[in-house]
Design a protein around this motif. Structure first.
Motif, short mmCIF file in Angstrom:
data_model
loop_
_atom_site.label_atom_id
_atom_site.label_comp_id
_atom_site.label_asym_id
_atom_site.label_seq_id
_atom_site.Cartn_x
_atom_site.Cartn_y
_atom_site.Cartn_z
N ILE A 8 0.84 -1.21 0.00
CA ILE A 8 0.00 0.00 0.00
C ILE A 8 0.88 1.26 0.00
O ILE A 8 0.64 2.19 -0.76
CB ILE A 8 -0.96 0.00 1.21
N ARG A 11 2.88 1.99 -3.35
CA ARG A 11 2.18 2.57 -4.52
C ARG A 11 2.39 4.07 -4.56
O ARG A 11 2.06 4.77 -3.64
CB ARG A 11 0.68 2.28 -4.46
N ALA A 33 -8.45 -7.13 -10.78
CA ALA A 33 -8.27 -6.53 -9.44
C ALA A 33 -9.21 -5.34 -9.28
O ALA A 33 -9.83 -5.15 -8.23
CB ALA A 33 -6.82 -6.11 -9.24
N GLY A 34 -9.33 -4.53 -10.32
CA GLY A 34 -10.23 -3.37 -10.28
C GLY A 34 -11.65 -3.80 -10.00
O GLY A 34 -12.36 -3.20 -9.18
N ALA A 37 -13.19 -4.58 -6.45
CA ALA A 37 -13.37 -3.50 -5.48
C ALA A 37 -14.76 -3.57 -4.84
O ALA A 37 -15.69 -4.13 -5.43
CB ALA A 37 -13.20 -2.15 -6.19
N ALA A 100 -13.11 3.23 -6.00
CA ALA A 100 -12.58 2.03 -5.33
C ALA A 100 -11.90 1.13 -6.36
O ALA A 100 -10.81 0.59 -6.11
CB ALA A 100 -13.71 1.29 -4.62
N ALA A 101 -12.50 1.01 -7.55
CA ALA A 101 -11.89 0.19 -8.61
C ALA A 101 -10.58 0.81 -9.08
O ALA A 101 -9.59 0.11 -9.31
CB ALA A 101 -12.87 0.05 -9.79
N GLU A 103 -8.48 2.68 -7.37
CA GLU A 103 -7.41 2.45 -6.38
C GLU A 103 -6.92 1.00 -6.46
O GLU A 103 -5.71 0.75 -6.37
CB GLU A 103 -7.90 2.80 -4.97
N ASN A 104 -7.84 0.05 -6.63
CA ASN A 104 -7.41 -1.35 -6.77
C ASN A 104 -6.49 -1.51 -7.99
O ASN A 104 -5.50 -2.24 -7.95
CB ASN A 104 -8.62 -2.27 -6.93
N LEU A 107 -3.07 -0.09 -7.22
CA LEU A 107 -2.33 -1.01 -6.33
C LEU A 107 -1.86 -2.24 -7.10
O LEU A 107 -0.70 -2.67 -6.96
CB LEU A 107 -3.21 -1.43 -5.15
N ALA A 108 -2.74 -2.79 -7.94
CA ALA A 108 -2.38 -4.00 -8.69
C ALA A 108 -1.22 -3.71 -9.63
O ALA A 108 -0.26 -4.49 -9.72
CB ALA A 108 -3.60 -4.51 -9.48
#
Ligand SMILES: Cc1cc2nc3c(=O)[nH]c(=O)nc-3n(C[C@H](O)[C@H](O)[C@H](O)COP(=O)(O)O)c2cc1C
Length: 172
Positions: A8, A11, A33-34, A37, A100-101, A103-104, A107-108
């Motif tokens: 986390i 990133r 991953a997105g 979320a 939220a998607a 941010e995923n 991160l991915a």
């Protein structure tokens, strides 16, 4: 900080990329991953336009004053929300789900060794209209952001922005 949380803090927004291709299977994993979320009432109102074409990346960048790095990105992902799918037809739920998607996805990408940056579109009307025009989007489809993705030119230090003043225990 607990070592399990390392990815986390690692990133960071990456704005300079190597001239090296990002494989399709990595993009698929990142999008998966997105779509993992959280989403209000699991409406999953998101859509993702994957753009590799340099000319199109340049055209997108023409409407994003702070998105010039897209020209040198391996891939751009235009994240859109569908107002017809959003919980309670509320724009705020759609934006929260898409964020939220996003941010995923960031991160991915970082966890796979790629570099990515969130390029703001919503709520800037002229940016929304620019993307709408480029992709002939229907009125119910709202572009929320573009994510530029590529192999990072350099990898910045992980960092924390922990701010005690932003934390309130039991009362404000
Ligand atoms: C809603 C939103 C819009 C953003 N738009 C841009 C943008 O247009 N161009 C850009 O270079 N970075 C953009 N960013 C990235 C932020 O500048 C970055 O996340 C912030 O400086 C913190 O740095 P970090 O991501 O390295 O932790 C955006 C971030 C968010 C959440």
């Amino acid at each position: 900080m607990h070592s399990n949380l390392k990815s986390i803090f690692a990133r960071r927004s990456i704005r300079e990329y190597k001239n090296r291709e990002v494989p399709d299977n990595m993009i698929k994993d990142i999008l998966e991953a997105g779509m993992a979320a959280p989403s209000a009432v699991t409406k999953d109102p998101w859509h993702f336009i994957v753009v590799r074409n340099k000319n199109m990346l340049g055209q997108i960048a023409n409407g994003l004053p702070n998105g010039q790095m897209l020209r040198k990105a391996g891939v751009g992902v235009v994240v859109c929300g569908d107002m017809n799918k959003a919980h309670d037809s509320q724009e705020s739920y759609m934006i929260q789900d898409c964020s939220a998607a996003i941010e995923n996805i960031l991160l991915a990408a970082s966890m796979l060794g790629l570099g990515a940056c969130w390029l703001g579109v919503h709520p800037r009307r002229e940016r929304i209209n620019h993307i709408r025009g480029l992709f002939s989007l229907h009125d119910n489809i709202v572009p929320v952001s573009v994510i530029s993705i590529g192999w990072p030119n350099s990898i910045p230090q992980a960092r924390t922005r922990y701010n005690e003043a932003a934390v309130h225990y039991e009362k404000w």
